[in-house]
Design a protein around this motif. Structure first.
Motif, PDB file in Angstrom:
ATOM      1  N   UNK A 109      41.324   5.466  43.108  1.00 52.64           N
ATOM      2  CA  UNK A 109      40.847   4.482  42.133  1.00 52.64           C
ATOM      3  C   UNK A 109      41.020   5.062  40.738  1.00 52.64           C
ATOM      4  N   UNK A 110      40.923   4.199  39.746  1.00 50.20           N
ATOM      5  CA  UNK A 110      41.008   4.641  38.352  1.00 50.20           C
ATOM      6  C   UNK A 110      39.914   5.675  38.083  1.00 50.20           C
ATOM      7  N   UNK A 111      38.688   5.381  38.500  1.00 48.38           N
ATOM      8  CA  UNK A 111      37.563   6.285  38.239  1.00 48.38           C
ATOM      9  C   UNK A 111      37.773   7.640  38.896  1.00 48.38           C
ATOM     10  N   UNK A 112      38.274   7.653  40.128  1.00 49.07           N
ATOM     11  CA  UNK A 112      38.527   8.915  40.823  1.00 49.07           C
ATOM     12  C   UNK A 112      39.596   9.733  40.088  1.00 49.07           C
ATOM     13  N   UNK A 113      40.663   9.068  39.646  1.00 49.57           N
ATOM     14  CA  UNK A 113      41.723   9.761  38.903  1.00 49.57           C
ATOM     15  C   UNK A 113      41.188  10.315  37.586  1.00 49.57           C
ATOM     16  N   UNK A 114      40.354   9.533  36.917  1.00 49.54           N
ATOM     17  CA  UNK A 114      39.760   9.967  35.647  1.00 49.54           C
ATOM     18  C   UNK A 114      38.874  11.190  35.868  1.00 49.54           C
ATOM     19  N   UNK A 115      38.034  11.137  36.884  1.00 51.62           N
ATOM     20  CA  UNK A 115      37.147  12.273  37.185  1.00 51.62           C
ATOM     21  C   UNK A 115      37.946  13.514  37.555  1.00 51.62           C
ATOM     22  N   UNK A 116      38.958  13.351  38.409  1.00 51.33           N
ATOM     23  CA  UNK A 116      39.791  14.484  38.818  1.00 51.33           C
ATOM     24  C   UNK A 116      40.537  15.076  37.625  1.00 51.33           C
ATOM     25  N   UNK A 117      41.046  14.204  36.756  1.00 50.93           N
ATOM     26  CA  UNK A 117      41.771  14.678  35.577  1.00 50.93           C
ATOM     27  C   UNK A 117      40.856  15.499  34.679  1.00 50.93           C
ATOM     28  N   UNK A 118      39.665  14.980  34.409  1.00 50.26           N
ATOM     29  CA  UNK A 118      38.725  15.693  33.541  1.00 50.26           C
ATOM     30  C   UNK A 118      38.362  17.047  34.142  1.00 50.26           C
ATOM     31  N   UNK A 119      38.132  17.079  35.434  1.00 48.82           N
ATOM     32  CA  UNK A 119      37.797  18.334  36.109  1.00 48.82           C
ATOM     33  C   UNK A 119      38.951  19.334  35.993  1.00 48.82           C
ATOM     34  N   UNK A 120      40.157  18.914  36.354  1.00 47.34           N
ATOM     35  CA  UNK A 120      41.319  19.813  36.323  1.00 47.34           C
ATOM     36  C   UNK A 120      41.612  20.305  34.914  1.00 47.34           C
ATOM     37  N   UNK A 121      41.532  19.396  33.944  1.00 42.53           N
ATOM     38  CA  UNK A 121      41.807  19.790  32.558  1.00 42.53           C
ATOM     39  C   UNK A 121      40.735  20.754  32.054  1.00 42.53           C
ATOM     40  N   UNK A 122      39.479  20.486  32.396  1.00 33.90           N
ATOM     41  CA  UNK A 122      38.396  21.373  31.955  1.00 33.90           C
ATOM     42  C   UNK A 122      38.577  22.771  32.531  1.00 33.90           C
ATOM     43  N   UNK A 123      38.907  22.860  33.797  1.00 31.29           N
ATOM     44  CA  UNK A 123      39.113  24.169  34.429  1.00 31.29           C
ATOM     45  C   UNK A 123      40.305  24.885  33.798  1.00 31.29           C
ATOM     46  N   UNK A 124      41.357  24.163  33.514  1.00 30.66           N
ATOM     47  CA  UNK A 124      42.526  24.759  32.852  1.00 30.66           C
ATOM     48  C   UNK A 124      42.135  25.287  31.476  1.00 30.66           C
ATOM     49  N   UNK A 125      41.390  24.493  30.705  1.00 25.44           N
ATOM     50  CA  UNK A 125      40.980  24.924  29.369  1.00 25.44           C
ATOM     51  C   UNK A 125      40.016  26.110  29.405  1.00 25.44           C
ATOM     52  N   UNK A 126      39.212  26.206  30.446  1.00 23.26           N
ATOM     53  CA  UNK A 126      38.275  27.327  30.546  1.00 23.26           C
ATOM     54  C   UNK A 126      39.023  28.658  30.610  1.00 23.26           C
ATOM     55  N   UNK A 127      40.271  28.633  31.037  1.00 29.63           N
ATOM     56  CA  UNK A 127      41.072  29.853  31.114  1.00 29.63           C
ATOM     57  C   UNK A 127      41.686  30.236  29.764  1.00 29.63           C
TER      58      UNK A 127
END
Length: 171
Positions: A109-127
């Motif tokens: 779903x759109x919401x699932x993709x949005x949540x997954x994107x935010x999670x993945x991007x946040x983890x990438x930025x934390x590095x």
């Protein structure tokens, strides 16, 4: 010659003219503003196996096609507010309902993709050591850093500070 044309025209989705003094690929200005259909993770895989994906792209594009396009639009807009389902649908020249149907067929779903994107991007930025946790929260579209902290803990089971400590990266 006809065999080559029939092979390359679907690959490039454009007319092919053989036996020319120069071979060129011409793009319109508008095509350069279009979102890329690669995410960071799919780009790594693409480059690892190139040029095979170019040749086989037409055959495999349908599997997860819409979710990959949505992810690419999210990535293109990173650093600003994550686009709404309406904005995504407009980018793809369809209604929001049609977008939801396509994503549902792909098991998401759109919401699932949005949540997954935010999670993945946040983890990438934390590095990235040069970015503070508050800067990452803003990049991810969180107006309030405490909301980012709560979301990050839900995603990873630890706070952003704990995550950076585990990496040996100062917060």
């Amino acid at each position: 010659d006809q065999r080559l044309i029939s092979e390359y025209e679907p690959l490039f989705d454009a007319p092919i003219e053989l036996n020319q003094p120069e071979y060129t690929l011409t793009l319109t200005k508008d095509s350069l503003a279009m979102p890329l259909v690669q995410t960071e993770s799919t780009l790594h895989e693409f480059l690892r196996t190139a040029p095979y994906p170019l040749i086989s792209r037409r055959k495999t594009l349908n599997a997860g096609e819409y979710q990959e396009k949505v992810k690419a639009i999210f990535a293109h807009e990173l650093g600003s507010e994550i686009p709404s389902a309406q904005v995504i649908a407009d980018h793809l020249n369809m209604s929001v309902r049609t977008l939801h149907r396509h994503l549902q067929k792909e098991g998401t779903s759109y919401q699932q993709l949005k949540d997954d994107f935010r999670k993945d991007a946040a983890i990438t930025y934390m590095n990235r050591r040069e970015l503070s946790i508050n800067a990452i929260a803003l990049l991810m579209g969180f107006q309030d850093s405490s909301a980012f902290h709560r979301s990050f803990k839900k995603w990873t089971g630890m706070s952003p500070g704990q995550y950076r400590q585990q990496l040996g990266t100062p917060s």
